[in-house]
Design a protein around this motif. Structure first.
Motif: not given
Length: 156
Positions: A35, A63, A39-43, A74, A65, A67, A31-32
């Protein structure tokens, strides 16, 4: 008299694409890297995907995200769950592991990247190219969701 019947297709979102990812890294590390390169922000989701197969409770990490401007979502999903099975005798070697798969027909895939929204084939191919440039990823490719037998597992 039957007025209206529902099928599984009534609940499934046909507006999604699926990318299979082969990688030996842990889910949080993948996931890191996704990201970083996409340019994602998967959490990590508060809830995992939980299934019961053959009497075994399996939990698959999720995980997510979404947009803000495009409303595209995602999802990074693990394809396997390892469950320790302890034998009845007290032997040192009586413990074993079983593996349960989210999509059993795709046992070799480690993770899935589910893309919901308006993604055309150009964007999907560019995404696959970027994922394949991550050194921790062995390979990634698009999966035809129409050929999946257990696609109901992807409804969450």
């Amino acid at each position: 008299m039957q007025i209206h019947s529902l099928t599984l297709d009534d609940f499934s979102s046909s507006n999604y694409s699926l990318i299979g990812i082969h990688s030996t890294v842990e889910d949080y590390r993948l996931a890191y890297f996704l990201n970083l390169h996409l340019q994602l922000n998967l959490k990590r989701s508060k809830l995992d995907i939980d299934l019961k197969r053959k009497g075994i409770d399996a939990f698959f990490s999720l995980y997510e995200f979404t947009h803000n401007t495009t409303e595209n979502s995602w999802y990074l999903i693990s394809n396997y769950h390892k469950n320790k099975v302890v034998g009845n005798n007290l032997s040192l070697f009586s413990e074993s592991q079983t593996v349960t798969y989210l999509l059993p027909e795709r046992k070799k895939v480690d993770y899935f990247l589910k893309l919901e929204g308006d993604f055309n084939s150009v964007i999907i191919n560019q995404t696959i190219e970027k994922i394949n440039k991550i050194s921790q990823v062995i390979t990634s490719y698009s999966i035809d969701t129409n050929k999946l037998k257990s696609k109901e597992s992807l409804i969450f």
